[in-house]
Design a protein around this motif. Structure first.
Motif, PDB file in Angstrom:
ATOM      1  N   PRO A  37       0.823  -1.207   0.000  1.00 49.21           N
ATOM      2  CA  PRO A  37       0.000   0.000   0.000  1.00 49.21           C
ATOM      3  C   PRO A  37       0.857   1.258   0.000  1.00 49.21           C
ATOM      4  CG  PRO A  37      -0.156  -1.152   2.094  1.00 49.21           C
ATOM      5  CD  PRO A  37       0.559  -2.056   1.163  1.00 49.21           C
ATOM      6  N   GLY A  38       0.490   2.210  -0.820  1.00 46.61           N
ATOM      7  CA  GLY A  38       1.264   3.457  -0.900  1.00 46.61           C
ATOM      8  C   GLY A  38       2.344   3.417  -1.946  1.00 46.61           C
ATOM      9  N   LEU A  39       2.724   2.210  -2.400  1.00 45.81           N
ATOM     10  CA  LEU A  39       3.783   2.136  -3.413  1.00 45.81           C
ATOM     11  C   LEU A  39       3.284   1.584  -4.748  1.00 45.81           C
ATOM     12  CD1 LEU A  39       6.806   0.868  -1.307  1.00 45.81           C
ATOM     13  CD2 LEU A  39       6.469   3.132  -2.232  1.00 45.81           C
ATOM     14  N   GLU A  40       2.427   0.519  -4.641  1.00 44.10           N
ATOM     15  CA  GLU A  40       1.884  -0.149  -5.833  1.00 44.10           C
ATOM     16  C   GLU A  40       2.963  -0.510  -6.866  1.00 44.10           C
ATOM     17  OE1 GLU A  40      -0.334   2.950  -5.198  1.00 44.10           O
ATOM     18  OE2 GLU A  40      -1.311   1.698  -3.728  1.00 44.10           O
ATOM     19  N   GLU A  41       2.719  -0.142  -8.138  1.00 44.15           N
ATOM     20  CA  GLU A  41       3.675  -0.507  -9.193  1.00 44.15           C
ATOM     21  C   GLU A  41       5.027   0.169  -9.001  1.00 44.15           C
ATOM     22  OE1 GLU A  41       3.704  -2.358 -12.130  1.00 44.15           O
ATOM     23  OE2 GLU A  41       1.868  -3.373 -11.526  1.00 44.15           O
ATOM     24  N   ASN A  42       5.000   1.310  -8.324  1.00 38.85           N
ATOM     25  CA  ASN A  42       6.261   2.042  -8.103  1.00 38.85           C
ATOM     26  C   ASN A  42       7.258   1.236  -7.290  1.00 38.85           C
ATOM     27  OD1 ASN A  42       5.263   4.246  -9.412  1.00 38.85           O
ATOM     28  ND2 ASN A  42       4.449   5.186  -7.552  1.00 38.85           N
ATOM     29  N   ALA A  43       6.770   0.205  -6.585  1.00 37.83           N
ATOM     30  CA  ALA A  43       7.650  -0.552  -5.700  1.00 37.83           C
ATOM     31  C   ALA A  43       8.775  -1.235  -6.459  1.00 37.83           C
ATOM     32  CB  ALA A  43       6.840  -1.588  -4.930  1.00 37.83           C
ATOM     33  N   PHE A 106       6.973  10.301 -10.174  1.00 36.32           N
ATOM     34  CA  PHE A 106       5.748   9.531 -10.305  1.00 36.32           C
ATOM     35  C   PHE A 106       5.120   9.207  -8.956  1.00 36.32           C
ATOM     36  CE2 PHE A 106       8.100   8.775 -14.194  1.00 36.32           C
ATOM     37  CZ  PHE A 106       7.120   9.114 -15.110  1.00 36.32           C
ATOM     38  N   ALA A 107       5.948   9.011  -7.933  1.00 36.75           N
ATOM     39  CA  ALA A 107       5.391   8.602  -6.650  1.00 36.75           C
ATOM     40  C   ALA A 107       4.977   9.805  -5.808  1.00 36.75           C
ATOM     41  CB  ALA A 107       6.418   7.762  -5.892  1.00 36.75           C
ATOM     42  N   TRP A 108       5.755  10.883  -5.843  1.00 40.02           N
ATOM     43  CA  TRP A 108       5.470  12.018  -4.953  1.00 40.02           C
ATOM     44  C   TRP A 108       5.015  13.251  -5.719  1.00 40.02           C
ATOM     45  CZ3 TRP A 108      10.914  11.508  -2.336  1.00 40.02           C
ATOM     46  CH2 TRP A 108      10.975  10.273  -1.702  1.00 40.02           C
ATOM     47  N   SER A 113      12.142  17.046  -3.605  1.00 42.73           N
ATOM     48  CA  SER A 113      11.353  17.698  -2.552  1.00 42.73           C
ATOM     49  C   SER A 113      12.095  17.766  -1.218  1.00 42.73           C
ATOM     50  CB  SER A 113      10.016  16.992  -2.392  1.00 42.73           C
ATOM     51  OG  SER A 113      10.203  15.596  -2.419  1.00 42.73           O
ATOM     52  N   TRP A 114      13.418  17.619  -1.235  1.00 43.91           N
ATOM     53  CA  TRP A 114      14.239  17.690  -0.020  1.00 43.91           C
ATOM     54  C   TRP A 114      13.730  16.772   1.077  1.00 43.91           C
ATOM     55  CZ3 TRP A 114      18.812  19.192  -0.886  1.00 43.91           C
ATOM     56  CH2 TRP A 114      19.053  20.194  -1.819  1.00 43.91           C
ATOM     57  N   ASP A 115      13.378  15.574   0.674  1.00 40.60           N
ATOM     58  CA  ASP A 115      13.146  14.527   1.652  1.00 40.60           C
ATOM     59  C   ASP A 115      14.492  14.210   2.302  1.00 40.60           C
ATOM     60  OD1 ASP A 115      11.527  11.966   2.449  1.00 40.60           O
ATOM     61  OD2 ASP A 115      13.427  11.255   1.661  1.00 40.60           O
ATOM     62  N   PRO A 116      14.511  13.784   3.595  1.00 41.67           N
ATOM     63  CA  PRO A 116      15.817  13.502   4.220  1.00 41.67           C
ATOM     64  C   PRO A 116      16.716  12.588   3.407  1.00 41.67           C
ATOM     65  CG  PRO A 116      14.091  13.367   5.838  1.00 41.67           C
ATOM     66  CD  PRO A 116      13.424  13.673   4.544  1.00 41.67           C
ATOM     67  N   ASP A 171      10.999  13.915   9.484  1.00 41.91           N
ATOM     68  CA  ASP A 171       9.850  13.437   8.727  1.00 41.91           C
ATOM     69  C   ASP A 171      10.161  13.499   7.251  1.00 41.91           C
ATOM     70  OD1 ASP A 171       8.670  13.196  11.084  1.00 41.91           O
ATOM     71  OD2 ASP A 171       7.344  14.927  10.903  1.00 41.91           O
ATOM     72  N   GLY A 172       9.643  12.501   6.508  1.00 42.23           N
ATOM     73  CA  GLY A 172       9.930  12.515   5.077  1.00 42.23           C
ATOM     74  C   GLY A 172       8.949  11.678   4.304  1.00 42.23           C
ATOM     75  N   LEU A 173       9.168  11.614   3.009  1.00 33.06           N
ATOM     76  CA  LEU A 173       8.258  10.899   2.122  1.00 33.06           C
ATOM     77  C   LEU A 173       8.777   9.517   1.766  1.00 33.06           C
ATOM     78  CD1 LEU A 173       7.972  13.923  -0.266  1.00 33.06           C
ATOM     79  CD2 LEU A 173       6.110  13.111   1.141  1.00 33.06           C
ATOM     80  N   HIS A 174      10.090   9.340   1.858  1.00 36.39           N
ATOM     81  CA  HIS A 174      10.715   8.098   1.418  1.00 36.39           C
ATOM     82  C   HIS A 174      10.201   6.931   2.255  1.00 36.39           C
ATOM     83  CE1 HIS A 174      13.899   5.232   0.476  1.00 36.39           C
ATOM     84  NE2 HIS A 174      14.257   6.025  -0.506  1.00 36.39           N
ATOM     85  N   PRO A 175       9.958   5.773   1.628  1.00 35.17           N
ATOM     86  CA  PRO A 175       9.563   4.605   2.419  1.00 35.17           C
ATOM     87  C   PRO A 175      10.577   4.345   3.524  1.00 35.17           C
ATOM     88  CG  PRO A 175       9.359   4.134   0.087  1.00 35.17           C
ATOM     89  CD  PRO A 175       9.988   5.482   0.195  1.00 35.17           C
ATOM     90  N   GLY A 176      10.084   4.203   4.754  1.00 38.14           N
ATOM     91  CA  GLY A 176      10.980   3.966   5.872  1.00 38.14           C
ATOM     92  C   GLY A 176      11.391   5.221   6.610  1.00 38.14           C
ATOM     93  N   SER A 177      10.716   6.368   6.394  1.00 34.13           N
ATOM     94  CA  SER A 177      11.043   7.578   7.147  1.00 34.13           C
ATOM     95  C   SER A 177      10.460   7.504   8.549  1.00 34.13           C
ATOM     96  CB  SER A 177      10.477   8.818   6.467  1.00 34.13           C
ATOM     97  OG  SER A 177      10.783   8.814   5.126  1.00 34.13           O
TER      98      SER A 177
END
Lengths: 237, 219
Positions: A37-43, A106-108, A113-116, A171-177
């Motif tokens: 969930p949250g990643l779908e094909e992007n995974a 595609f995902a964000w 976006s200066w995610d950590p 806090d961030g957008l990357h999986p595992g933040s």
């Protein structure tokens, strides 16, 4: 020779499987990946993006290890090894940044976006850039080797901050933040929701890319040595 | 020779020319006025204020702190220092001088900043004070060891910020976070992890600097 064929088979399998295996809700067959969930094909980028990021750090690690070796033994071969490792590390760092940015579009929704995690890969790029700038500013061989070895060690001790600490406290957008609602502990995405076939291909990809890295590193090191020899020959006439 | 003696030598030669202090103060004024000009009459958000403070601090540090070792190389006195003192002593002396310089510089910056920016209000003083001290120590250590590397390389002036920025980036990011926490008034218990990371950074940098300074100096 055998391991080169082995490497070819692994990477061919990883490329085909990583791109073409379908993602389904309830995986039944061994070739189906679960839906995250949250990643779908992007995974699926995990098979290609994570190995490049991994090799960035490996390149850095090898460069530092040979730097330490150089400072102990003062053998210029170690400096060449460290240089070859860092060159490859820089290449994989750029690859990780670019693949990550394309994926983020595609995902964000935006390339950057200066995610950590993006900040940390950017910092690694800066470190590599600074390291090569330092090397190019010193003419004497021994001095260059010593100073760049020292800088690579100093830079290496800051890497854990970027790779392990920052993404977990910010806090961030990357999986595992830190605020990833799918992994409360804030750990890597591998810990959860990947089924065994996905894990198998992921680790095969890591192994394949690592062997590829080793091969490229050896070629780079040898070419540096030959360059050196040719230079000496030319000078002596 | 004791580190303190080296510090005293630097202190006296600094007082004779006042090169570092004058250029630092002027740099702070220039940087602050550039920011003020570009803002004009706009009201800027609070977290931006915290970031801008660290922009001023970083570039001021880059303009003044490289003098520690570069001046020895320029005057050609580094050989004499080789003869009279151990590398550790020299590093301690230079670090002491840079520490005092960083603290002086940041006190001036913070005072000027809080006078000039109305939005810059600290609500948790203890948190800001601890951040201030820990990050100043980290800044001084990292910039001293990079200054030592720079003094042995060519293109001294331009290379310094390039080499320092990646090393200082964790410190700057965490300090910006902590400064905006203390402006919002976050309780001390919520910011303990960040403070611990900052303290870790200081300890790691100090250890690695003392370990590696021998190699730079004996070159």
């Amino acid at each position: 020779m055998v391991w080169k064929i082995f490497l070819f088979i692994i990477l061919a399998f990883v490329s085909i499987a990583g791109i073409s295996f379908p993602i389904v809700e309830n995986p039944q067959a061994w070739y189906q990946f679960p839906l995250i969930p949250g990643l779908e094909e992007n995974a699926k980028i995990i098979f290609f993006h994570v190995p490049t990021a991994w090799l960035t750090v490996i390149g850095f690690l090898m460069s530092t290890v040979f730097s330490i070796k150089y400072l102990r033994k003062r053998n210029l071969d170690d400096d060449a090894k460290s240089y070859a490792a860092a060159q490859l590390g820089l290449m994989f760092c750029i690859l990780a940044t670019v693949t990550g940015a394309v994926w983020a579009k595609f995902a964000w929704g935006s390339y950057w976006s200066w995610d950590p995690r993006q900040t940390s890969i950017f910092a690694l790029l800066l470190i590599y850039g600074a390291w090569f700038a330092l090397r190019s500013s010193i003419e004497s061989e021994d001095k260059r080797a010593t100073l760049s070895a020292v800088y690579s060690i100093i830079a290496f001790v800051t890497v854990p901050f970027f790779v392990f600490i920052m993404p977990r406290i910010m806090d961030g957008l990357h999986p595992g933040s830190a605020d990833d609602k799918f992994s409360p502990s804030g750990g890597p995405v591998v810990n959860f929701q990947m089924n065994s076939s996905m894990l198998l291909i992921f680790f095969l990809s890591l192994i394949g890319f690592t062997i590829l890295y080793y091969w490229m590193w050896r070629l780079g090191y040898k070419s540096l040595l030959y360059k050196e020899k040719l230079n000496k020959k030319l000078i002596r006439g | 020779m004791k580190p303190y003696a080296l510090f005293k030598k630097d202190y006296h030669s600094e007082l004779r020319t006042r090169y570092a202090i004058n250029s630092l103060v002027m740099f702070i004024i220039v940087a602050l006025s550039v920011i003020l000009f570009s803002i004009g009459n706009e009201k800027i958000p609070q977290n931006l204020t915290a970031g801008l403070l660290w922009v001023v601090i970083f570039f001021s540090a880059m303009s003044g702190l490289s003098r520690a070792f570069v001046s020895e190389e320029e005057r050609g006195t580094s050989l004499i220092l080789h003869l009279i003192a151990a590398p550790t002593t020299i590093f301690s002396g230079k670090l002491l001088f840079n520490l005092i310089l960083v603290f002086l510089m940041n006190i001036i910056i913070t005072i000027l900043y809080s006078v000039l920016f109305e939005e810059f209000i600290i609500r948790n003083f203890l948190l800001f004070f601890l951040t201030f001290i820990l990050s100043n120590i980290g800044l001084a250590i990292a910039s001293t060891i990079i200054a030592a590397i720079i003094s042995k390389a060519g293109a001294k002036g331009t290379l310094y910020p390039v080499l320092s920025f990646p090393i200082l980036l964790p410190l700057i990011l965490i300090s910006v976070m902590l400064t905006s926490y203390s402006m919002v008034g976050t309780s001390f218990a919520d910011a303990v992890i960040e403070l611990a990371v900052l303290a870790c950074y200081d300890v790691i940098m100090l250890t690695i600097s003392y370990m590696l300074f021998d190699f730079i100096w004996k070159d």
